[in-house]
Scaffold this active site. Structure first.
Site, PDB file in Angstrom:
ATOM      1  N   ARG A  39      -3.186  -0.507   5.461  1.00 63.11           N
ATOM      2  CA  ARG A  39      -3.776  -1.586   4.672  1.00 63.11           C
ATOM      3  C   ARG A  39      -2.862  -2.789   4.474  1.00 63.11           C
ATOM      4  NH1 ARG A  39      -5.344   1.778  -0.506  1.00 63.11           N
ATOM      5  NH2 ARG A  39      -3.394   2.753   0.134  1.00 63.11           N
ATOM      6  N   CYS A  69       0.864  -1.186   0.000  1.00 63.89           N
ATOM      7  CA  CYS A  69       0.000   0.000   0.000  1.00 63.89           C
ATOM      8  C   CYS A  69       0.900   1.235   0.000  1.00 63.89           C
ATOM      9  CB  CYS A  69      -0.979  -0.010   1.178  1.00 63.89           C
ATOM     10  SG  CYS A  69      -0.235   0.225   2.802  1.00 63.89           S
ATOM     11  N   ASP A  99      -8.121   3.766   1.559  1.00 63.64           N
ATOM     12  CA  ASP A  99      -7.092   3.957   2.576  1.00 63.64           C
ATOM     13  C   ASP A  99      -7.709   4.554   3.832  1.00 63.64           C
ATOM     14  OD1 ASP A  99      -4.848   4.543   4.084  1.00 63.64           O
ATOM     15  OD2 ASP A  99      -3.717   5.353   2.390  1.00 63.64           O
TER      16      ASP A  99
END
Length: 151
Positions: free
Chosen positions: A14, A8, A125
């Site tokens: 994440r 990520c 996100d």
């Protein structure tokens, strides 16, 4: 051994969540010896700051009884492309950045995690949305679908 790298933007929300969710899934299936699982970032600022897992991610993993260990952000490196079998991004922009770092995806290793599901899409996100619940359930869906793909 199947080597999987989750990626990520900053490697604090994440991708570490996906790393530990997937580790739990393979452990529960008695398959942990068949996998090497890690995570990385496309940006290097958290690595420079020696940033750990975001508190929202830690709280979500704890609430869902997903074991995790100390983790510090690290940026993906060009050599990761040769090392890992699967490089699973959380969103389209991660894929662009991964390829700017590792070079073109000539072997088809770089995919979004949710590309393995019936509803391919980006994983939002939670650094920006604050919604760690939604991120968690998207990651569970993606990890489950990815594991079924491998089986």
């Amino acid at each position: 051994m199947i080597k999987v790298l989750f990626v990520c933007l900053g490697n604090i929300c994440r991708s570490p969540m996906a790393e530990f969710v997937f580790k739990q899934m393979v452990t529960e299936r008695g398959m942990s010896a068949k996998f090497e699982i890690a995570s990385a970032a496309t940006e290097g600022y958290n690595e420079m700051c020696h940033a750990g897992i975001h508190h929202g991610t830690r709280e979500m993993l704890h609430a869902m009884h997903v074991p995790y260990e100390e983790h510090y952000s690290r940026r993906i490196r060009p050599e990761d492309y040769a090392y890992y079998d699967y490089i699973l991004a959380m969103d389209d922009s991660n894929i662009e950045e991964i390829q700017s770092i590792t070079g073109p995806d000539t072997e088809g290793k770089v995919r979004r995690l949710l590309d393995f599901t019936a509803h391919p899409r980006n994983i939002k996100d939670p650094w920006y949305t604050g919604n760690f619940d939604e991120t968690y359930w998207d990651i569970v869906e993606g990890c489950d679908a990815f594991l079924k793909f491998l089986e």
